[in-house]
Design a protein around this motif. Structure first.
Motif, PDB file in Angstrom:
ATOM      1  N   VAL A 177       0.876  -1.175   0.000  1.00  0.00           N
ATOM      2  CA  VAL A 177       0.000   0.000   0.000  1.00  0.00           C
ATOM      3  C   VAL A 177       0.906   1.215   0.000  1.00  0.00           C
ATOM      4  CG1 VAL A 177      -1.803   1.294   1.203  1.00  0.00           C
ATOM      5  CG2 VAL A 177      -1.811  -1.216   1.248  1.00  0.00           C
ATOM      6  N   GLY A 178       0.843   2.002  -1.061  1.00  0.00           N
ATOM      7  CA  GLY A 178       1.731   3.149  -1.179  1.00  0.00           C
ATOM      8  C   GLY A 178       1.314   4.311  -0.302  1.00  0.00           C
ATOM      9  N   ASP A 179       2.048   5.404  -0.439  1.00  0.00           N
ATOM     10  CA  ASP A 179       1.807   6.602   0.359  1.00  0.00           C
ATOM     11  C   ASP A 179       1.404   7.791  -0.496  1.00  0.00           C
ATOM     12  OD1 ASP A 179       4.190   6.859  -0.947  1.00  0.00           O
ATOM     13  OD2 ASP A 179       5.210   7.896   0.680  1.00  0.00           O
ATOM     14  N   TYR A 332      15.107  -0.444  -9.099  1.00  0.00           N
ATOM     15  CA  TYR A 332      14.531   0.088 -10.344  1.00  0.00           C
ATOM     16  C   TYR A 332      13.198  -0.590 -10.663  1.00  0.00           C
ATOM     17  CZ  TYR A 332      13.840   0.836 -15.324  1.00  0.00           C
ATOM     18  OH  TYR A 332      13.289   1.134 -16.534  1.00  0.00           O
ATOM     19  N   GLU A 333      13.100  -1.869 -10.365  1.00  0.00           N
ATOM     20  CA  GLU A 333      11.847  -2.583 -10.609  1.00  0.00           C
ATOM     21  C   GLU A 333      10.722  -2.038  -9.736  1.00  0.00           C
ATOM     22  OE1 GLU A 333      10.118  -7.183 -10.399  1.00  0.00           O
ATOM     23  OE2 GLU A 333      12.224  -6.725  -9.929  1.00  0.00           O
ATOM     24  N   ASN A 334      11.030  -1.693  -8.465  1.00  0.00           N
ATOM     25  CA  ASN A 334      10.009  -1.114  -7.592  1.00  0.00           C
ATOM     26  C   ASN A 334       9.565   0.261  -8.079  1.00  0.00           C
ATOM     27  OD1 ASN A 334      10.093  -3.347  -6.021  1.00  0.00           O
ATOM     28  ND2 ASN A 334      11.021  -2.385  -4.243  1.00  0.00           N
ATOM     29  N   LEU A 335      10.500   1.029  -8.657  1.00  0.00           N
ATOM     30  CA  LEU A 335      10.123   2.330  -9.197  1.00  0.00           C
ATOM     31  C   LEU A 335       9.080   2.199 -10.297  1.00  0.00           C
ATOM     32  CD1 LEU A 335      13.455   4.377  -9.435  1.00  0.00           C
ATOM     33  CD2 LEU A 335      11.450   4.925  -8.061  1.00  0.00           C
ATOM     34  N   GLY A 336       9.270   1.242 -11.186  1.00  0.00           N
ATOM     35  CA  GLY A 336       8.310   1.069 -12.270  1.00  0.00           C
ATOM     36  C   GLY A 336       7.038   0.371 -11.852  1.00  0.00           C
ATOM     37  N   ARG A 337       7.141  -0.581 -10.917  1.00  0.00           N
ATOM     38  CA  ARG A 337       5.965  -1.362 -10.545  1.00  0.00           C
ATOM     39  C   ARG A 337       4.981  -0.531  -9.732  1.00  0.00           C
ATOM     40  NH1 ARG A 337       7.047  -6.793  -7.282  1.00  0.00           N
ATOM     41  NH2 ARG A 337       8.039  -7.300  -9.273  1.00  0.00           N
ATOM     42  N   TYR A 338       5.489   0.272  -8.783  1.00  0.00           N
ATOM     43  CA  TYR A 338       4.619   1.044  -7.898  1.00  0.00           C
ATOM     44  C   TYR A 338       4.656   2.532  -8.236  1.00  0.00           C
ATOM     45  CZ  TYR A 338       5.258  -3.325  -5.353  1.00  0.00           C
ATOM     46  OH  TYR A 338       5.329  -4.643  -5.008  1.00  0.00           O
ATOM     47  N   GLU A 339       4.710   2.831  -9.526  1.00  0.00           N
ATOM     48  CA  GLU A 339       4.772   4.222  -9.974  1.00  0.00           C
ATOM     49  C   GLU A 339       3.563   5.022  -9.507  1.00  0.00           C
ATOM     50  OE1 GLU A 339       5.751   7.735 -11.960  1.00  0.00           O
ATOM     51  OE2 GLU A 339       6.988   5.977 -11.570  1.00  0.00           O
ATOM     52  N   LYS A 340       2.384   4.449  -9.569  1.00  0.00           N
ATOM     53  CA  LYS A 340       1.160   5.168  -9.243  1.00  0.00           C
ATOM     54  C   LYS A 340       0.817   5.110  -7.758  1.00  0.00           C
ATOM     55  CE  LYS A 340      -0.876   4.366 -13.811  1.00  0.00           C
ATOM     56  NZ  LYS A 340      -2.047   3.837 -14.556  1.00  0.00           N
ATOM     57  N   LYS A 341       1.533   4.317  -6.987  1.00  0.00           N
ATOM     58  CA  LYS A 341       1.225   4.175  -5.565  1.00  0.00           C
ATOM     59  C   LYS A 341       2.187   4.943  -4.661  1.00  0.00           C
ATOM     60  CE  LYS A 341      -0.895  -0.412  -5.955  1.00  0.00           C
ATOM     61  NZ  LYS A 341      -0.889  -1.805  -5.448  1.00  0.00           N
ATOM     62  N   LEU A 342       3.318   5.370  -5.200  1.00  0.00           N
ATOM     63  CA  LEU A 342       4.328   6.041  -4.390  1.00  0.00           C
ATOM     64  C   LEU A 342       4.270   7.541  -4.600  1.00  0.00           C
ATOM     65  CD1 LEU A 342       7.400   3.688  -4.947  1.00  0.00           C
ATOM     66  CD2 LEU A 342       5.907   3.773  -2.964  1.00  0.00           C
ATOM     67  N   SER A 343       4.530   8.283  -3.544  1.00  0.00           N
ATOM     68  CA  SER A 343       4.603   9.735  -3.648  1.00  0.00           C
ATOM     69  C   SER A 343       5.921  10.142  -4.298  1.00  0.00           C
ATOM     70  CB  SER A 343       4.482  10.369  -2.258  1.00  0.00           C
ATOM     71  OG  SER A 343       5.567   9.968  -1.439  1.00  0.00           O
ATOM     72  N   LEU A 344       5.985  11.401  -4.706  1.00  0.00           N
ATOM     73  CA  LEU A 344       7.185  11.881  -5.374  1.00  0.00           C
ATOM     74  C   LEU A 344       8.388  11.870  -4.437  1.00  0.00           C
ATOM     75  CD1 LEU A 344       8.545  13.187  -7.839  1.00  0.00           C
ATOM     76  CD2 LEU A 344       7.816  15.412  -6.941  1.00  0.00           C
ATOM     77  N   HIS A 346       9.045   9.851  -1.974  1.00  0.00           N
ATOM     78  CA  HIS A 346       9.561   8.496  -1.793  1.00  0.00           C
ATOM     79  C   HIS A 346      10.272   8.001  -3.054  1.00  0.00           C
ATOM     80  CE1 HIS A 346       9.768   4.743   0.425  1.00  0.00           C
ATOM     81  NE2 HIS A 346       9.410   4.091  -0.672  1.00  0.00           N
ATOM     82  N   LYS A 347       9.742   8.350  -4.209  1.00  0.00           N
ATOM     83  CA  LYS A 347      10.417   7.954  -5.448  1.00  0.00           C
ATOM     84  C   LYS A 347      11.778   8.638  -5.580  1.00  0.00           C
ATOM     85  CE  LYS A 347       6.703   8.805  -7.943  1.00  0.00           C
ATOM     86  NZ  LYS A 347       5.761   8.968  -9.069  1.00  0.00           N
ATOM     87  N   ILE A 348      11.884   9.857  -5.078  1.00  0.00           N
ATOM     88  CA  ILE A 348      13.159  10.574  -5.171  1.00  0.00           C
ATOM     89  C   ILE A 348      14.215   9.911  -4.297  1.00  0.00           C
ATOM     90  CG2 ILE A 348      14.305  12.734  -4.532  1.00  0.00           C
ATOM     91  CD1 ILE A 348      11.907  14.220  -5.585  1.00  0.00           C
ATOM     92  N   ILE A 349      13.861   9.495  -3.078  1.00  0.00           N
ATOM     93  CA  ILE A 349      14.874   8.850  -2.242  1.00  0.00           C
ATOM     94  C   ILE A 349      15.268   7.489  -2.803  1.00  0.00           C
ATOM     95  CG2 ILE A 349      14.125  10.115  -0.189  1.00  0.00           C
ATOM     96  CD1 ILE A 349      12.747   7.584   0.780  1.00  0.00           C
ATOM     97  N   ILE A 350      14.346   6.800  -3.487  1.00  0.00           N
ATOM     98  CA  ILE A 350      14.729   5.551  -4.165  1.00  0.00           C
ATOM     99  C   ILE A 350      15.694   5.859  -5.302  1.00  0.00           C
ATOM    100  CG2 ILE A 350      13.883   3.613  -5.529  1.00  0.00           C
ATOM    101  CD1 ILE A 350      11.349   3.640  -3.919  1.00  0.00           C
ATOM    102  N   TYR A 371      13.780   6.143 -17.462  1.00  0.00           N
ATOM    103  CA  TYR A 371      12.751   6.452 -16.467  1.00  0.00           C
ATOM    104  C   TYR A 371      12.855   7.894 -15.979  1.00  0.00           C
ATOM    105  CZ  TYR A 371      10.317   6.349 -11.976  1.00  0.00           C
ATOM    106  OH  TYR A 371       9.488   6.629 -10.920  1.00  0.00           O
ATOM    107  N   VAL A 372      14.063   8.374 -15.757  1.00  0.00           N
ATOM    108  CA  VAL A 372      14.233   9.692 -15.150  1.00  0.00           C
ATOM    109  C   VAL A 372      13.982  10.821 -16.136  1.00  0.00           C
ATOM    110  CG1 VAL A 372      16.675  10.119 -15.619  1.00  0.00           C
ATOM    111  CG2 VAL A 372      15.705  10.849 -13.433  1.00  0.00           C
TER     112      VAL A 372
END
Length: 749
Positions: A177-179, A332-344, A346-350, A371-372
């Motif tokens: 469950v994303g944020d 990198y796989e988590n970035l693409g898989r949960y693109e719509k569930k993660l806030s910006l 959290h994606k930046i720290i990944i 991706y970037v």
């Protein structure tokens, strides 16, 4: 009989007597022990009945366990079982008392560290009391520190690490469950007990790492697994561990420091003194509130100073990753898989963690650049962090084909006349950092357009464009136009062949820059340090009973003649640098030794301290050359050497947001700062008037109005009435003015 009743009813007095003479009061203790077993059985059925008396009995027996070890052998196990099975239904004071009793038993070596920690670790996620949670946390850390004080307790560490690893692994099968668009707290449905277990495992592992109790690869493996936990809070805390920041430590709930702050401080962010000051102006003005605000601001400023001075990136942890390639690919796989569930955020720290893993381990995850690209716009939120992560991921093994679209997108979005100077500076700095790591990602036409910004009207843009120009003068001057290469780069480009393509290196390494200076420095130390030479000679012929005509003695030692050409030294130049100023090579020695090749690398293992010493020697030689001849090229080399020294000391190639933003214009001062500057300018200055005429004239006097009018600039008087009146004067008025001038001249003669 009355004396026995008095003793049994007064437990502190009986405890004192038993400690003095355990054998004499054994019957009284057994009486209390039987009473404890009875109360314990009742307490299991109804914890609220006789709770105070049960707490007094457990504290009493804990103090006397060492006096009767055989009778109380099962007492520690009973306390642990009571805490583990009935923790939620126990009264708060009973919980604290039982935990304190277990800690006291561990302090007296009644139970082992494994027994204590196996009981306390599961209690952390279940504890809601801030004070009790703090006590359990400190007890765990102090016990681990004491167990590893003299030497590493590998047996205990393996047990605890396996326990923490299991706490993280138990929650890996939760639904993700994303944020994005939500603010999760510890009471959310996703933050279930398994998620709390993983969170506390991450927090404790991080604290043990920071206190240097754990510094092995198993601790890093726990944090690496937590980076892929389905609970976002656990991910964030573990990612910040690798990033070297302290954010994410308060994910388990309210921090212990926050509970002691005033109410307005708990409402606002603890890292924003401006907001605290604004809130203070709104609330009622009291002296106590002002003092609390001052203490809080000092605390926040102190934390900021410690954070800025501390290491920004946890490079030891990054180097201890077991499989960096797999770790980076999963990020990198988590970035693409949960693109719509993660806030910006959290994606930046990944992105930041992935880029640092790629940069430190020279990984090639080419999908990251694709991706970037979607985030590279000048109006994107937190764009400096994204650009810093992008530049951090590039290294000399990154294919230029994957970077060309990225550089082209940065140039199109950031570097054009339609944006502000700050945006242009950020784009140029990003391209410079990328090209510093991989120069072949740039093409000649785009480079010519970017370098032309050195003619801009904005000073920051000019400085940034010149930095990009200077970079390519050093790494690949052939991509620049002939008039842009500079004298030194043009001469080097004509003498040497053009730069080799990506992946090619036809020139073998034949020498190390500055190695001759190190060789001369070591030779100087050997000739000057006579005491060291005497110590070395004292070891010659140290065996007295040997036969001088024989090559071996009775004990089996064989005399081997040392060959100076085959001598192989292993040394650290930290001690050699202690020789002081005379040990540095002089500039004339540097000039004579620059034409020869040193063979020191074939006889000595060069350590990091040796390379740091080489850099110091080069700085010393360049400084001496500058004193003789003031040359721009030498000054530039000296600045590069000093920057390299800072780079060696930092031992990291970390790019921050400040490197992307570049130099900024000075922020306009507020009213208080302007008044302070005015008051500073008035120091040591007399009030009212100028001393110009009084100091510069032979006879002290002030300047007259005529002198002031005569010295006025023409642009100030051209619109005055006197000047305009001369233009409108008639012929008769001009003749009268000329006659008066002639009469005055005659009288003056």
């Amino acid at each position: 009989m009355p004396r026995g009743i008095l003793l049994t009813s007064n437990l502190p007095q009986l405890q004192n007597l038993i400690k003095r003479d355990p054998k004499a009061y054994k019957e009284e203790f057994l009486q209390q022990w039987n009473h404890y077993n009875t109360i314990r059985q009742i307490f299991h059925l109804n914890p609220e009945e006789q709770a105070n008396h049960f707490r007094e009995l457990t504290s009493f027996i804990t103090q006397l366990v060492q006096c009767y070890p055989e009778e109380t052998a099962e007492f520690p196990a009973q306390l642990s079982t009571l805490l583990m099975l009935n923790y939620q239904i126990l009264p708060p004071d009973i919980r604290r008392s039982l935990v304190q009793n277990l800690a006291m038993l561990r302090g007296r070596n009644v139970i082992s560290s494994v027994t204590l920690l196996q009981t306390l670790f599961p209690l952390l996620p279940r504890t809601t009391s801030t004070s009790l949670r703090t006590f359990i946390r400190e007890t765990i850390l102090s016990d681990m520190k004491l167990a590893n004080a003299r030497a590493k307790n590998h047996k205990l560490n393996r047990v605890i690490q396996s326990m923490l690893f299991g706490m993280v692994e138990r929650g890996m099968d939760l639904d993700f469950v994303g944020d994005k668009g939500k603010t999760k707290t510890a009471s959310d449905s996703n933050f279930r007990p398994s998620g709390q277990d993983a969170m506390w495992a991450v927090v404790l592992t991080k604290e043990l790492w920071q206190k240097s109790i754990w510094n092995d690869a198993k601790s890093v493996a726990i944090m690496a697994l937590a980076c892929f936990h389905p609970v976002v809070k656990v991910q964030r805390a573990s990612i910040h561990f690798f990033l070297g920041s302290d954010q994410g430590d308060d994910e388990t709930g309210a921090s212990d420091d926050e509970a002691t702050l005033p109410p307005y401080s708990r409402i606002l962010s603890l890292n924003n003194p401006t907001m605290l000051q604004h809130r203070r102006e709104i609330n009622k003005k009291t002296r106590s509130g002002n003092r609390k605000l001052e203490r809080q601001i000092k605390k926040v400023n102190k934390k900021r100073a410690e954070k800025s001075s501390s290491q920004l990136v946890n490079f030891p942890a990054l180097q201890l990753l077991h499989d960096p390639q797999t770790f980076g690919e999963r990020l990198y796989e988590n970035l693409g898989r949960y693109e719509k569930k993660l806030s910006l955020d959290h994606k930046i720290i990944i992105m930041q963690l992935l880029s640092r893993v790629m940069g430190s381990h020279k990984l090639c995850i080419l999908g990251f650049y694709t991706y970037v690209v979607r985030y590279i716009t000048h109006h994107q939120l937190s764009i400096p962090s994204i650009l810093a992560a992008l530049a951090q991921s590039v290294h000399e093994l990154t294919p230029p084909d994957a970077l060309e679209p990225v550089i082209r997108k940065i140039a199109q979005e950031f570097i054009h006349p339609g944006v502000g100077s700050e945006v242009i500076v950020a784009g140029l700095n990003t391209i410079r950092e990328i090209c510093r790591r991989q120069p072949w990602a740039m093409n000649e036409d785009l480079l010519g357009d970017l370098v032309s910004y050195r003619k801009s009207r904005d000073k920051t843009v000019v400085a940034t464009a010149r930095g990009l120009l200077q970079l390519f003068r050093e790494v690949n001057p052939g991509m620049l136009k002939r008039r842009e290469r500079g004298k030194e780069a043009s001469m080097g480009h004509t003498k040497e062949a053009h730069s080799q393509p990506f992946g090619h290196n036809t020139k073998a390494a034949d020498n190390i820059d500055g190695l001759v200076l190190l060789e001369d420095h070591l030779r100087f130390l050997r000739t000057e340090n006579l005491e060291e030479a005497e110590d070395e000679q004292a070891w010659d012929n140290w065996f007295i009973e040997s036969d001088p005509d024989s090559s071996s003695d009775e004990s089996g030692w064989i005399n081997v003649e040392s060959d100076e050409s085959n001598k192989f030294e292993i040394s650290d130049s930290d001690n050699e640098m202690a020789g002081g100023e005379p040990g540095f090579a002089r500039s004339d020695q540097h000039e004579r030794s620059s034409t020869r090749v040193s063979s020191l690398a074939t006889a000595k293992i060069l350590t990091p301290a040796d390379f740091a010493l080489i850099n110091d020697l080069k700085i010393k030689a360049a400084t001496a050359v500058i004193e003789k001849m003031n040359g721009t090229v030498t000054k530039r080399k000296l600045a590069a050497l000093e920057a390299n020294k800072k780079h060696v000391v930092a031992d990291s190639d970390f790019i921050s947001e400040n490197d992307i933003l570049g130099p900024r214009k000075k922020v306009k001062a507020d009213y208080a700062a302007r008044v302070a500057s005015i008051e500073k300018g008035r120091e040591d200055r007399e009030a009212f008037g100028s001393n110009k005429g009084k100091k510069k004239k032979g006879v002290p006097s002030s300047s007259t109005n005529k002198e002031k009018a005569r010295n006025k600039p023409f642009m100030m008087v051209m619109s005055s009435g006197a000047v305009r009146g001369k233009k409108r004067a008639s012929l008769k008025e001009k003749q009268q003015r000329l006659r008066r001038h002639i009469d005055r001249a005659k009288r003056s003669r």
